[in-house]
Design a protein around this motif. Structure first.
Motif, PDB file in Angstrom:
ATOM      1  N   GLN A 111     -33.045  27.356 -59.878  1.00 25.84           N
ATOM      2  CA  GLN A 111     -31.968  27.473 -60.866  1.00 25.84           C
ATOM      3  C   GLN A 111     -30.723  28.149 -60.296  1.00 25.84           C
ATOM      4  O   GLN A 111     -29.707  28.238 -60.976  1.00 25.84           O
ATOM      5  N   ASN A 112     -30.779  28.633 -59.073  1.00 19.80           N
ATOM      6  CA  ASN A 112     -29.637  29.293 -58.448  1.00 19.80           C
ATOM      7  C   ASN A 112     -28.834  28.233 -57.688  1.00 19.80           C
ATOM      8  O   ASN A 112     -28.994  28.033 -56.489  1.00 19.80           O
ATOM      9  N   ASP A 113     -27.952  27.554 -58.421  1.00 17.09           N
ATOM     10  CA  ASP A 113     -27.204  26.438 -57.853  1.00 17.09           C
ATOM     11  C   ASP A 113     -26.365  26.839 -56.638  1.00 17.09           C
ATOM     12  O   ASP A 113     -26.268  26.088 -55.675  1.00 17.09           O
ATOM     13  N   ARG A 114     -25.768  28.029 -56.700  1.00 19.09           N
ATOM     14  CA  ARG A 114     -24.926  28.473 -55.580  1.00 19.09           C
ATOM     15  C   ARG A 114     -25.752  28.623 -54.306  1.00 19.09           C
ATOM     16  O   ARG A 114     -25.340  28.191 -53.229  1.00 19.09           O
ATOM     17  N   ALA A 115     -26.902  29.273 -54.411  1.00 21.01           N
ATOM     18  CA  ALA A 115     -27.739  29.476 -53.225  1.00 21.01           C
ATOM     19  C   ALA A 115     -28.284  28.151 -52.707  1.00 21.01           C
ATOM     20  O   ALA A 115     -28.284  27.906 -51.495  1.00 21.01           O
ATOM     21  N   CYS A 116     -28.728  27.287 -53.612  1.00 21.85           N
ATOM     22  CA  CYS A 116     -29.234  25.973 -53.183  1.00 21.85           C
ATOM     23  C   CYS A 116     -28.154  25.219 -52.416  1.00 21.85           C
ATOM     24  O   CYS A 116     -28.409  24.657 -51.351  1.00 21.85           O
TER      25      CYS A 116
END
Length: 151
Positions: A111-116
């Protein structure tokens, strides 16, 4: 900007916990306050001493980010929110690759779009997925791996 990367030092512990807290509040929008507090306590109470920590320091010798490693696995990577997008995360990963070799692995909250996006842009590829995080919480993890390009 003359940054240096150095091993963990006890005197920056609270600053690293603060970097973690502010970064998590910004990027882990899927977590509730009680979840953030749960992980915050883990970090405050010694989680940084359970892994090999490398800290990025700016020219004023202030920590700007850190990476936690367990052999060739990235257990944590957090950058001060004031320094997001300035290459510190990439520099810390390149440092990890230099001292640990390739491949590197990391688990990232789905759910961590930035990290993905950050890890995929760097060149990490998905190798698996888990429904629960390492603490048994219902926050799915993507298992990623990075292999350095052949020279």
């Amino acid at each position: 900007m003359l940054n240096t990367i150095s091993p963990y030092q006890e005197n920056v512990h609270d600053k690293l916990v603060d970097i973690w807290y502010r970064a998590v509040c910004l990027t882990h929008t899927f977590l509730e306050e009680k979840d953030i507090e749960f992980y915050h306590q883990m970090l405050q109470n010694g989680a940084l001493k359970e892994v090999e920590i490398w800290v990025d320091f700016n020219e004023n010798k202030e920590p700007t980010g850190f990476i936690g490693l367990d052999r060739s696995k990235i257990e944590m990577l957090f950058v001060d929110t004031n320094y997001h997008g300035k290459g510190i995360g990439s520099r810390l990963i390149r440092h990890a690759e230099k001292i640990k070799g390739s491949p590197l692995q990391v688990d990232v909250n789905e759910q961590n779009d930035r990290a993905c996006g950050f890890y995929k842009k760097f060149g990490f590829v998905q190798t698996g997925r888990s429904e629960l995080d390492s603490s048994g919480q219902p926050f799915p993890l993507l298992h990623l791996e990075y292999k350095a390009p052949a020279q």
